[in-house]
Design an enzyme around this catalytic site. Sequence first.
Site, PDB file in Angstrom:
ATOM      1  N   LYS A   1      39.324 -18.770  17.265  1.00 26.57           N
ATOM      2  CA  LYS A   1      40.534 -18.499  18.054  1.00 26.57           C
ATOM      3  C   LYS A   1      40.716 -19.648  19.031  1.00 26.57           C
ATOM      4  O   LYS A   1      39.771 -20.011  19.734  1.00 26.57           O
ATOM      5  CB  LYS A   1      40.373 -17.204  18.875  1.00 26.57           C
ATOM      6  N   CYS A  55      49.303 -19.989  13.838  1.00 27.96           N
ATOM      7  CA  CYS A  55      48.762 -19.299  12.657  1.00 27.96           C
ATOM      8  C   CYS A  55      49.538 -18.048  12.241  1.00 27.96           C
ATOM      9  O   CYS A  55      50.074 -18.002  11.133  1.00 27.96           O
ATOM     10  CB  CYS A  55      47.305 -18.944  12.887  1.00 27.96           C
TER      11      CYS A  55
HETATM   12  P1  NAD Z   1      46.474 -29.454  13.604  1.00 29.33           P
HETATM   13  O1  NAD Z   1      47.903 -29.715  13.367  1.00 29.33           O
HETATM   14  O2  NAD Z   1      45.970 -29.317  15.003  1.00 29.33           O
HETATM   15  O3  NAD Z   1      45.606 -30.620  12.927  1.00 29.33           O
HETATM   16  C1  NAD Z   1      45.804 -31.079  11.635  1.00 29.33           C
HETATM   17  C2  NAD Z   1      45.413 -32.552  11.591  1.00 29.33           C
HETATM   18  O4  NAD Z   1      45.431 -33.004  10.230  1.00 29.33           O
HETATM   19  C3  NAD Z   1      46.358 -33.462  12.351  1.00 29.33           C
HETATM   20  O5  NAD Z   1      45.647 -34.210  13.320  1.00 29.33           O
HETATM   21  C4  NAD Z   1      46.945 -34.389  11.260  1.00 29.33           C
HETATM   22  O6  NAD Z   1      47.215 -35.700  11.725  1.00 29.33           O
HETATM   23  C5  NAD Z   1      45.836 -34.362  10.236  1.00 29.33           C
HETATM   24  N1  NAD Z   1      46.247 -34.768   8.882  1.00 29.33           N
HETATM   25  C6  NAD Z   1      47.361 -34.458   8.175  1.00 29.33           C
HETATM   26  N2  NAD Z   1      47.335 -35.038   6.967  1.00 29.33           N
HETATM   27  C7  NAD Z   1      46.183 -35.736   6.890  1.00 29.33           C
HETATM   28  C8  NAD Z   1      45.581 -36.542   5.871  1.00 29.33           C
HETATM   29  N3  NAD Z   1      46.173 -36.725   4.695  1.00 29.33           N
HETATM   30  N4  NAD Z   1      44.384 -37.105   6.137  1.00 29.33           N
HETATM   31  C9  NAD Z   1      43.782 -36.928   7.320  1.00 29.33           C
HETATM   32  N5  NAD Z   1      44.300 -36.172   8.319  1.00 29.33           N
HETATM   33  C10 NAD Z   1      45.479 -35.581   8.105  1.00 29.33           C
HETATM   34  O7  NAD Z   1      46.112 -28.180  12.749  1.00 29.33           O
HETATM   35  P2  NAD Z   1      45.029 -27.039  13.069  1.00 29.33           P
HETATM   36  O8  NAD Z   1      45.578 -26.087  14.072  1.00 29.33           O
HETATM   37  O9  NAD Z   1      43.715 -27.672  13.299  1.00 29.33           O
HETATM   38  O10 NAD Z   1      45.017 -26.259  11.672  1.00 29.33           O
HETATM   39  C11 NAD Z   1      44.434 -26.835  10.522  1.00 29.33           C
HETATM   40  C12 NAD Z   1      44.326 -25.759   9.456  1.00 29.33           C
HETATM   41  O11 NAD Z   1      43.437 -24.727   9.905  1.00 29.33           O
HETATM   42  C13 NAD Z   1      45.645 -25.037   9.145  1.00 29.33           C
HETATM   43  O12 NAD Z   1      45.658 -24.698   7.789  1.00 29.33           O
HETATM   44  C14 NAD Z   1      45.571 -23.784   9.992  1.00 29.33           C
HETATM   45  O13 NAD Z   1      46.344 -22.736   9.465  1.00 29.33           O
HETATM   46  C15 NAD Z   1      44.105 -23.452   9.912  1.00 29.33           C
HETATM   47  N6  NAD Z   1      43.584 -22.701  11.053  1.00 29.33           N
HETATM   48  C16 NAD Z   1      44.007 -22.969  12.312  1.00 29.33           C
HETATM   49  C17 NAD Z   1      43.485 -22.256  13.379  1.00 29.33           C
HETATM   50  C18 NAD Z   1      43.939 -22.529  14.775  1.00 29.33           C
HETATM   51  O14 NAD Z   1      43.670 -21.686  15.654  1.00 29.33           O
HETATM   52  N7  NAD Z   1      44.614 -23.633  15.039  1.00 29.33           N
HETATM   53  C19 NAD Z   1      42.503 -21.256  13.156  1.00 29.33           C
HETATM   54  C20 NAD Z   1      42.081 -21.036  11.851  1.00 29.33           C
HETATM   55  C21 NAD Z   1      42.623 -21.751  10.806  1.00 29.33           C
END
Ligand code: NAD
Length: 444
Positions: free
Chosen positions: A157, A266
């Site tokens: 979270k 999310c």
């Molecule tokens: P975010 O947007 O904070 O980070 C994603 C990162 O991926 C960005 O920094 C982006 O530049 C990078 N990226 C995109 N394409 C890329 C590539 N080809 N190569 C390298 N880097 C690349 O996203 P997040 O919140 O960390 O979420 C990531 C995943 O985890 C999502 O699927 C989300 O649903 C899931 N998730 C998020 C949370 C949360 O609380 N944020 C919790 C559980 C799961």
Amino acid sequence: MKIVVVGTGYVGLVSGACFAETGLTVCCVDVDKTKIEKLKNGHIPIYEPGLEDIVTRNVAKGRLSFSTNLQEVIDGSEAVFIAVGTPQDEDGSADLRYVLAVAHDIGRFMNHYLVVVTKSTVPIGTSEKVRAAVKEELQKRGVDIRFDVASNPEFLKEGNAIEDFLKPDRIVVGTDSEEAEKIMQRLYKPFLLNGHPILFMDIPSAEMTKYAANAMLATKISFMNDIANLCDIVGADINMVRKGIGSDPRIGNKFIYAGVGYGGSCFPKDVKALIKSAEEHNWSLDILKAVEKVNERQKEIIIKKIKTHFNNQLKGKTFAIWGLSFKPHTDDMREAPSLVIINKLLSEGATIKVYDPVAMEEAKRRLGDKVTYAKDQYEALIDADAMVLVTEWPEFRLPNFNVMAKLMKSKVIFDGRNIYEPSEMQDMGFSYYSIGRKSIIQPN
Ligand code: NAD
């Protein structure tokens, strides 16, 4: 043991830093050059309690590093975690562009056996697409390198991400390979000393588990919000009802707080993606459709109360907004209810002053000069016709109401999180509106 985490956002950076904390060598990769540059210079690009400490410590120990170049860092790694974003596509489905781009890169650059682990939240069937993408690239190169895939959804979270990752309730891993299972077991062993389980299952079940978990949590919120609105109409108090039902262990007392609706990076997109995914298989997830509908309506409830109080005349009125992030302890404003509320008030001709303990920079990026940014919660109140509490940061819980009363033009509070006591508001002479509880309307 070495691993690579691709995608250095809320999930990737936290996962990478926490894995490094166990002694692993971890390289976090991202395409965002600015982000990686910042990290290399010791700046943490997001706000997450405890993250700076753990990143700094592990960088100093030489266990955690950052790169924009997967090819340079992939050699020697036993697993590559894909933790890139899966935003909502135009039709509501999850956009897998970034996940599959990484899978192609892995196939292009890998030179030995490794496990390709999908940590991003993805629809059922995505791990197979990842497998196919890696295979396609290996075939193009004319090389025969073994690899396995695993689905390892993340349940952290925001706001409590480090604690959640270091002491997880459970780890879910979907894989069809014993070798991959062993590697995942080894990677996660240090986090499971508290006795919580690592659950191995088939890949589609692991992928479904993540969506089902978020959908269930969103359902609890919408259910309580719907009941709260009825409480409002019939004169019941949702806080009493919450305590009344929450003491039943079959229901539980967590995640049943009424408010201004769920937001964040999310729940909104994952609920939509699951509905869409079901539709692609000719199934209608009717409960989730209602959950979404109730949530959209919920963001308007506070606006309705505001408009009713001011006889539909918001033009020329000034509102102080307390709390902008989608929940406390994060700077994340993706799908934050504050944005809906602020934009609605602006469209009605109101003036807005905002304050959030950590999301001010993010707010400036999103709202620009449409609103005024206060240096603290009290400055936001100067000459305000009302205060709207949107995010329940701890520092908003026990404010100095005497100071507030002096600063505000009129003593009106709209409490979107039910954190104040109606009786106290009554005694202090505030008009007070909350969610699913009796309003206090003071004579003008
Ligand atoms: P975010 O947007 O904070 O980070 C994603 C990162 O991926 C960005 O920094 C982006 O530049 C990078 N990226 C995109 N394409 C890329 C590539 N080809 N190569 C390298 N880097 C690349 O996203 P997040 O919140 O960390 O979420 C990531 C995943 O985890 C999502 O699927 C989300 O649903 C899931 N998730 C998020 C949370 C949360 O609380 N944020 C919790 C559980 C799961």
